[in-house]
Scaffold this motif. Structure first.
Motif, mmCIF file in Angstrom:
data_model
loop_
_atom_site.group_PDB
_atom_site.id
_atom_site.type_symbol
_atom_site.label_atom_id
_atom_site.label_comp_id
_atom_site.label_asym_id
_atom_site.label_seq_id
_atom_site.Cartn_x
_atom_site.Cartn_y
_atom_site.Cartn_z
ATOM 1 N N ASP A 205 0.817 -1.215 0.000
ATOM 2 C CA ASP A 205 0.000 0.000 0.000
ATOM 3 C C ASP A 205 0.853 1.269 0.000
ATOM 4 O O ASP A 205 0.625 2.188 -0.782
ATOM 5 C CB ASP A 205 -0.935 0.015 1.215
ATOM 6 N N ARG A 208 2.580 3.156 -3.114
ATOM 7 C CA ARG A 208 1.889 4.050 -4.046
ATOM 8 C C ARG A 208 2.221 5.527 -3.801
ATOM 9 O O ARG A 208 1.903 6.373 -4.630
ATOM 10 C CB ARG A 208 0.372 3.848 -3.947
ATOM 11 N N LEU A 260 -2.151 9.435 -10.804
ATOM 12 C CA LEU A 260 -1.774 8.452 -9.794
ATOM 13 C C LEU A 260 -2.932 7.504 -9.531
ATOM 14 O O LEU A 260 -4.094 7.840 -9.778
ATOM 15 C CB LEU A 260 -1.372 9.159 -8.493
ATOM 16 N N PRO A 261 -2.651 6.295 -8.996
ATOM 17 C CA PRO A 261 -3.728 5.345 -8.693
ATOM 18 C C PRO A 261 -4.663 5.910 -7.633
ATOM 19 O O PRO A 261 -4.241 6.674 -6.752
ATOM 20 C CB PRO A 261 -2.983 4.114 -8.154
ATOM 21 N N THR A 266 -4.181 -1.189 -6.498
ATOM 22 C CA THR A 266 -2.948 -1.651 -5.884
ATOM 23 C C THR A 266 -1.827 -1.593 -6.893
ATOM 24 O O THR A 266 -2.038 -1.512 -8.089
ATOM 25 C CB THR A 266 -3.087 -3.101 -5.378
ATOM 26 N N VAL A 269 3.613 2.932 -7.707
ATOM 27 C CA VAL A 269 3.556 4.110 -8.553
ATOM 28 C C VAL A 269 4.746 4.108 -9.485
ATOM 29 O O VAL A 269 5.877 3.915 -9.063
ATOM 30 C CB VAL A 269 3.568 5.391 -7.691
#
Length: 270
Positions: A205, A208, A260-261, A266, A269
């Motif tokens: 997590d 990212r 960005l996500p 998941t 980056v």
């Protein structure tokens, strides 16, 4: 003047506090968060009416709606906030939490002790996005603060002199509350910053979070930064106006241009 007392001046505006090592988050009712360089045990002394349900959580009892009492003594309990947040209650604190809640007149009519869980709705997202800065350079902080808090970016800036606790501090947060950008100033404490970067990158997590590594202008430090998977490695010019311009261009790219996500995606980056 210390920012601690002003931050705690109106405890009724605080929903809860969460801590990791020597840092603590204050989570306000309006969604704002403030980072303090104090352990949660210290803040517990300043907020005697709050309830410590876990070593990492200190809650405002006025906003606790339910307490889950487990069927067996060796199991942990849970408390539910009116925001939808759910916190574990450690086994050794469970009876103390029950007693404290039941002794508070204002809480007795609000708290129900239940024996089955029904997870509340997700809390509202924080109203203010954030940027993290880890540095020992006192010249950078006011520059970056002026940039990220401006109307152009409208982010909150959190500053720390060390990075060791950063992964532990961020991990308990919902993904949507992760900082939009993290600056690690590795011109001092290079090994510490690289170790923190490595810990961020191996977490499914935390990886990212975009990390900007600030280094001295040497080939080896630049290589080290990219080998540890920094998103960008930058060197700062010695001239003050150029430093401000560099910071603003970095923020413009990472906070306004790059994609960005989102919180449900998941992966690392790029």
């Amino acid at each position: 003047m210390s920012i601690i007392k002003p931050a705690l001046l109106h405890p009724e505006r605080i929903n809860h506090l969460s801590g990791a090592n020597n840092y603590s988050w204050i989570h306000f009712r309006d969604g704002e968060k403030k980072l303090l360089a104090k352990p949660i045990s210290y803040l517990e002394l300043l907020l005697p009416d709050f309830i410590r349900v876990h070593k990492t959580a200190l809650l405002n009892p006025a906003f606790i709606t339910k307490l889950y009492q487990p069927p067996r003594r060796k199991m942990s309990g849970k408390v539910y906030m009116d925001t939808g947040d759910v916190f574990p209650v450690s086994r050794r604190r469970l009876q103390t939490v029950i007693d404290l809640l039941q002794r508070r007149d204002e809480a007795v009519t609000q708290i129900g002790v239940i024996r089955e869980t029904s997870v509340g709705s997700e809390p509202e997202a924080s109203t203010t996005a954030s940027v993290f800065l880890v540095t020992e350079d006192e010249n950078i902080t006011p520059l970056l603060s002026q940039i990220v808090t401006s109307r152009k970016f409208e982010h909150q800036l959190h500053v720390s002199r060390t990075s060791t606790s950063i992964p532990d501090l961020l991990k308990p947060l919902p993904l949507r509350d992760y900082p939009s950008l993290l600056f690690l100033d590795a011109r001092t404490a290079m090994l510490e910053r690289l170790n923190t970067l490595q810990r961020l990158r191996i977490d499914k997590d935390l990886c990212r979070i975009p990390v900007i590594l600030i280094v001295s202008p040497t080939d080896q430090q630049i290589i080290n930064g990219y080998q540890h998977q920094a998103n960008s490695v930058v060197t700062f010019p010695a001239v003050y106006p150029q430093m401000e311009s560099t910071l603003e261009r970095i923020c413009q790219f990472w906070l306004r241009i790059v994609a960005l996500p989102n919180a449900t995606t998941t992966g690392m980056v790029a």
